[in-house]
Enzyme design. Structure first.
Site: not given
Length: 310
Positions: A66, A107, A251
């Site tokens: 990520d 994220h 996600s």
């Protein structure tokens, strides 16, 4: 999260976990050998997909591919290792190197925090393939995912995809390699109905999000292409600066399912990717289990016949 075609450094090398291979040299057929020549130690897995007793992810190595993970975030804890994929501007060469830079956009930290919450004792590793604007290139994604598969992590969380079809064949091959090597790739479906990869491949566990309030609930999808739904709408996740935010997206459903896989594997470490999918299917909240009849109905002898014969 979609690529637009485009912590701390490890104190010791990654240690591959022990595997049970189906026999050296076994390729397209089994000739001159029998069952005794290809022994496999198997695990039947948990009844109805739910591991008995405490299953906290202990001993399971999870890699988050990520944007990196913020070091020592209170909702993530320490990382077992952190790497970044680097592309040389002149030669174009790509390498994977240890890093202490943490997360570029938040994220990856969110995903790692959900995994930690779901499987608190798993070992979390990070490979950074995204930049500050939540985007990256297909070749960087490929390099990071390939490296993770080569390290033989038990579970790889991939809350990203690429819409660039030129990477599809290579991603498909890599996903298949991971599947047969018992590295489970849990991949996020795109948030919009566009073609993207690798979540579309059957060799990965694909995840979308549901809107139920229960944060411990996952669903099986009887209508392809995505296989499972997890909690990913209006969820609280860790973010940069040690804080939290509320956010929505496939996600964030994906690391919940990755955490479930880690929990099952901690209790049943010899399970294959195929068995893990079945465990998720059996334990899904919307799957009903029909009781087995104790005996055949009256008058039913259990015989079968070929109706083509007169």
């Amino acid at each position: 999260m979609t690529t637009t075609e485009p912590a701390q450094a490890p104190s010791e090398p990654v240690r591959p976990r022990a595997r049970t291979a189906p026999g050296q040299g076994l390729t397209w057929s089994l000739r001159g050998r029998g069952p005794a020549d290809v022994p496999v130690l198997a695990d039947a897995g948990p009844p109805l997909g739910r591991p008995a007793g405490p299953a906290t992810g202990r001993g399971v190595r999870v890699c988050v591919v990520d944007s990196g993970v913020e070091r020592d975030h209170p909702l993530v804890g320490p990382l077992a290792g952190s790497w970044v994929v680097v592309k040389d501007g002149e030669s174009g060469g790509i390498t994977v190197e240890p890093t202490t830079t943490g997360d570029t956009c938040g994220h990856g930290t969110a995903c790692a925090g959900i995994i930690r919450r779901t499987a608190p004792e798993c070992e979390i590793h990070s490979v950074r393939v995204l930049g500050e604007r939540f985007s990256g290139t297909g070749d960087i994604l490929m390099a990071g995912l390939r490296w993770a598969v080569e390290q033989r992590f038990d579970v790889v969380n991939l809350s990203l995809s690429t819409t660039r079809t030129r990477f599809a064949q290579e991603l498909h091959s890599l996903a298949d390699s991971a599947y047969f090597a018992r590295t489970v790739i849990v991949a996020s479906a795109h948030n919009t109905p566009v073609e993207s990869f690798p979540w579309r491949f059957a060799s990965v566990i694909s995840v979308g999000s549901h809107q139920e309030d229960d944060p411990e609930l996952h669903l099986y999808n009887p209508d392809p292409p995505v296989e499972f739904f997890g909690p990913g709408q209006n969820v609280t996740v860790p973010w940069l600066g040690g804080r939290t935010i509320r956010t929505t997206g496939n996600s964030f459903a994906t690391p919940y399912v990755a955490g479930l896989c880690a929990r099952v594997l901690s209790a049943h470490p010899r399970m294959t990717a195929f068995q893990l999918k079945n465990a998720l299917y059996l334990s899904a909240a919307n799957v009903r289990h029909a009781p087995r009849p104790s005996s055949p109905p009256a008058g039913d002898t259990g015989d079968t016949r070929d109706d083509s014969e007169n």
